[in-house]
Structures are given as structure tokens and as C-alpha cells.
Design a protein around this motif. Structure first.
Motif, short mmCIF file in Angstrom:
data_model
loop_
_atom_site.label_atom_id
_atom_site.label_comp_id
_atom_site.label_asym_id
_atom_site.label_seq_id
_atom_site.Cartn_x
_atom_site.Cartn_y
_atom_site.Cartn_z
N ARG A 1 47.24 48.08 24.64
CA ARG A 1 46.15 47.09 24.56
C ARG A 1 46.43 45.92 25.51
NH1 ARG A 1 46.80 46.40 18.42
NH2 ARG A 1 45.22 44.76 18.44
N LEU A 2 47.72 45.55 25.62
CA LEU A 2 48.08 44.47 26.54
C LEU A 2 47.82 44.88 27.99
CD1 LEU A 2 51.46 42.68 25.73
CD2 LEU A 2 49.21 41.68 26.12
N MET A 3 48.18 46.13 28.28
CA MET A 3 47.96 46.65 29.64
C MET A 3 46.46 46.65 29.96
SD MET A 3 49.52 47.73 32.25
CE MET A 3 51.10 48.52 31.98
N GLU A 4 45.66 47.09 29.00
CA GLU A 4 44.20 47.08 29.19
C GLU A 4 43.72 45.65 29.42
OE1 GLU A 4 43.34 50.06 29.93
OE2 GLU A 4 41.78 50.45 28.45
N TYR A 5 44.30 44.71 28.68
CA TYR A 5 43.91 43.30 28.83
C TYR A 5 44.19 42.83 30.25
CZ TYR A 5 43.64 38.28 28.42
OH TYR A 5 43.30 36.97 28.64
N TYR A 6 45.41 43.11 30.74
CA TYR A 6 45.75 42.61 32.08
C TYR A 6 44.99 43.36 33.18
CZ TYR A 6 49.03 39.44 30.06
OH TYR A 6 49.56 38.42 29.32
N LYS A 7 44.72 44.66 32.96
CA LYS A 7 44.02 45.41 34.00
C LYS A 7 42.52 45.09 34.04
CE LYS A 7 44.97 49.95 34.29
NZ LYS A 7 45.45 51.24 33.75
N LYS A 8 41.93 44.94 32.87
CA LYS A 8 40.46 44.89 32.84
C LYS A 8 39.85 43.57 32.35
CE LYS A 8 40.39 49.84 32.09
NZ LYS A 8 40.39 50.87 31.06
N THR A 9 40.58 42.82 31.54
CA THR A 9 39.96 41.64 30.91
C THR A 9 40.39 40.32 31.54
OG1 THR A 9 39.99 42.90 28.83
CG2 THR A 9 39.50 40.56 28.65
N SER A 10 41.65 40.23 31.98
CA SER A 10 42.15 38.91 32.38
C SER A 10 41.40 38.35 33.60
CB SER A 10 43.65 38.95 32.63
OG SER A 10 43.95 39.89 33.62
N SER A 11 40.76 39.23 34.39
CA SER A 11 39.99 38.71 35.54
C SER A 11 38.78 37.90 35.08
CB SER A 11 39.57 39.85 36.47
OG SER A 11 38.94 40.86 35.72
N LEU A 12 38.43 38.02 33.80
CA LEU A 12 37.29 37.23 33.30
C LEU A 12 37.63 35.74 33.29
CD1 LEU A 12 35.98 39.34 30.28
CD2 LEU A 12 35.21 39.32 32.63
N ILE A 13 38.92 35.41 33.28
CA ILE A 13 39.30 34.00 33.29
C ILE A 13 38.80 33.37 34.60
CG2 ILE A 13 41.27 32.39 33.34
CD1 ILE A 13 42.79 34.58 31.67
N GLY A 14 39.07 34.06 35.72
CA GLY A 14 38.61 33.57 37.02
C GLY A 14 37.08 33.61 37.12
N TYR A 15 36.49 34.65 36.58
CA TYR A 15 35.02 34.82 36.60
C TYR A 15 34.35 33.62 35.93
CZ TYR A 15 30.63 37.21 35.06
OH TYR A 15 29.33 37.58 34.78
N TYR A 16 34.84 33.25 34.73
CA TYR A 16 34.20 32.14 34.02
C TYR A 16 34.62 30.79 34.58
CZ TYR A 16 32.06 35.35 30.72
OH TYR A 16 31.29 36.34 30.16
N TYR A 17 35.81 30.74 35.18
CA TYR A 17 36.22 29.49 35.83
C TYR A 17 35.24 29.20 36.97
CZ TYR A 17 38.81 26.04 38.43
OH TYR A 17 39.16 24.89 39.09
N ALA A 18 34.96 30.24 37.75
CA ALA A 18 34.04 30.07 38.88
C ALA A 18 32.64 29.68 38.42
CB ALA A 18 34.00 31.35 39.71
N LYS A 19 32.26 30.15 37.24
CA LYS A 19 30.93 29.81 36.72
C LYS A 19 30.92 28.39 36.12
CE LYS A 19 28.83 34.20 35.34
NZ LYS A 19 27.39 34.02 35.46
N GLY A 20 32.12 27.83 35.89
CA GLY A 20 32.21 26.47 35.34
C GLY A 20 32.20 26.43 33.83
N ASP A 21 32.41 27.58 33.16
CA ASP A 21 32.36 27.62 31.69
C ASP A 21 33.74 27.63 31.04
OD1 ASP A 21 29.59 27.99 31.92
OD2 ASP A 21 29.80 30.17 32.03
N HIS A 22 34.79 27.77 31.85
CA HIS A 22 36.12 28.04 31.29
C HIS A 22 36.88 26.80 30.84
CE1 HIS A 22 40.53 28.41 32.04
NE2 HIS A 22 40.38 29.53 31.35
N VAL A 23 37.48 26.87 29.64
CA VAL A 23 38.44 25.85 29.20
C VAL A 23 39.60 26.62 28.57
CG1 VAL A 23 36.92 23.87 28.70
CG2 VAL A 23 37.21 25.65 27.01
N SER A 24 40.79 26.01 28.55
CA SER A 24 41.88 26.73 27.89
C SER A 24 42.53 25.86 26.83
CB SER A 24 42.90 27.22 28.91
OG SER A 24 43.57 26.13 29.49
#
Ligand code: AMP
Length: 214
Positions: free
Chosen positions: A171-194
Motif C-alpha cells: 500500500r505504501l508503494m502504491e502511495y508513492y508510485k500513484k498518489t504522492s504526485s497529487l501533493i504537487g498537483y494540488y500545490y500547483a492548483k493552490g489548494d494544498h496545505v500540510s
């Protein structure tokens, strides 16, 4: 207000989502919970996804987007908390379109930052109340000796079939391969906070509340 809780398995998304449901009357949309429900009901789709989930792989975009589509056209309450969705760029694009079609916005994408070592111990000791979903941990927050959930007095404790070390690594591998790029995606859209997902449950609640009050 509509938000996404984004983070790897064990980051605490479900725990925080439940708190927001109680405090802010928001609606938790957890694709993991929906899929487990389908699996337990023995439906055709449930049988299809059972093995995929047990292995820790992702279910197809088509299935999860269909589940979310069904839910967001209904009751909106105090807004939606997307928990465990989206997990791919394709799902993120689909969510954007679905929200637009309903005249809704995405307000925040809250990334729950945690350290990978912590996830293994969090997940492998995890259990929850079979009735209300309250989360327990063998060491840090054990199921009470009374045998009753302190929240709802339910008496059944459950462990997820995929909460074992092998499945977690997948599940972690799937997260890093497929999901973690959403951080950059939403950062670029201006919606991201951590927020710091390693802090105590109460501290994380406060950090998320501060974001929602912005
Ligand atoms: P979760 O409860 O969010 O940890 O999800 C449990 C499992 O359900 C995942 O390991 C996947 O197999 C499946 N799943 C949940 N949400 C999604 C999603 N958005 N996309 C694909 N698979 C999902």
C-alpha cells in the motif's frame, strides 16, 4: 466546505475525518469504507475488489469514481471530507469535474505528513470498533479491558485484513508510485496545505481546525 485528507495509509485520515463529522457536521466519503462495505455485502463488485484490496493494490479508477459520483449527488451536510480519494491523477481530475458539475468547490487539500517508520507500527497494531469505527492501537490506545467501546459501548473489535506488514508495504508503494504526485498537483492548483500528522490526535485536530477557519 469540501476538503481532501491526503496521506499514506496510517496517517490518521479516518480518525480526523470522524472528528470533523462529529464537530462540523461534514460528510465523510471514504472509498476504503465503501469498498469494504461492498466486500462484506458479497456484491458482485465487492467480490471483484476483495482480492485486490487484500494484496494492497489499488482498485480501478472506474470503480472508485463511480462510488464517489453516486455519493456526491446526494446530501451535502456541512460539506464533504474525501478520505482515501483521490489516489491517482485520473481520480483527481474526475473529482474536479464532478464537483464542478454539482456547483461545488474544493476548499483545501490537507496533506497529513508522517514518517514511514511510524506508519508500520501504527498500522500493524491497529484495530477498530466494529460498530462506530473508533480506532484503537494495541500499545498506544488499547481496546478497553471492559470489552466495550468507550464511544458507543459496542462489544466487537475488528482488524482489517490488509493491516499486516506485507500488505502495508504494498500500500505504501502504491502511495508513492500513484498518489504522492497529487501533493504537487494540488500545490500547483493552490489548494494544498500540510499538517504534522505525527503530532497527537488532539494536536492534529487543532491544526486542521486552524486550516478550516482560514
Ligand atoms: P483505505 O481504507 O483508504 O486504506 O483503502 C483500503 C484499500 O481500498 C486500498 O488499499 C485500495 O485497495 C482500496 N481503495 C480505497 N480507496 C481507493 C481509491 N481511491 N482508489 C483505488 N483503490 C482504493
Amino acid at each position: 466546505m469540501n476538503i481532501i485528507l491526503l496521506g499514506p495509509p496510517g496517517a490518521g485520515k479516518g480518525t480526523q475525518a470522524r472528528h470533523l463529522v462529529e464537530k462540523k457536521n461534514m460528510i465523510q466519503l471514504s472509498t476504503g469504507d465503501m469498498l469494504r462495505e461492498a466486500k462484506n455485502s458479497g456484491s458482485e463488485m465487492g467480490n471483484l475488489v476483495a482480492e485486490v484490496m487484500a494484496r494492497g493494490d489499488l482498485v480501478t479508477d472506474e470503480i472508485v469514481i463511480g462510488l464517489i459520483k453516486e455519493k456526491i449527488s446526494g446530501e451535502k451536510g456541512g460539506g464533504f471530507i474525501f478520505d482515501g480519494f483521490p489516489r491517482t491523477l485520473n481520480q483527481a481530475d474526475a473529482l474536479g469535474k464532478l464537483l464542478e458539475e454539482c456547483g461545488e468547490n474544493l476548499d483545501f487539500v490537507v496533506e497529513m505528513k508522517v514518517d514511514d517508520d511510524a506508519l508500520v507500527s501504527r498500522i500493524t497494531g491497529r484495530s477498530s470498533c466494529g460498530n462506530c469505527g473508533e480506532v484503537f492501537h494495541d500499545i498506544t490506545n488499547p481496546w478497553p479491558a471492559s470489552g466495550k467501546c468507550p464511544k458507543c459501548f459496542g462489544t466487537k473489535v475488528v482488524r482489517r485484513a490488509d493491516d499486516n506488514e506485507d500488505s502495508l508495504r504494498k500500500r505504501l508503494m502504491e502511495y508513492y508510485k500513484k498518489t504522492s504526485s497529487l501533493i504537487g498537483y494540488y500545490y500547483a492548483k493552490g489548494d494544498h496545505v500540510s499538517v504534522n500528522g505525527l503530532a497527537s490526535v488532539e494536536e492534529v485536530q487543532k491544526s486542521i481546525a486552524a486550516v478550516l477557519d482560514r
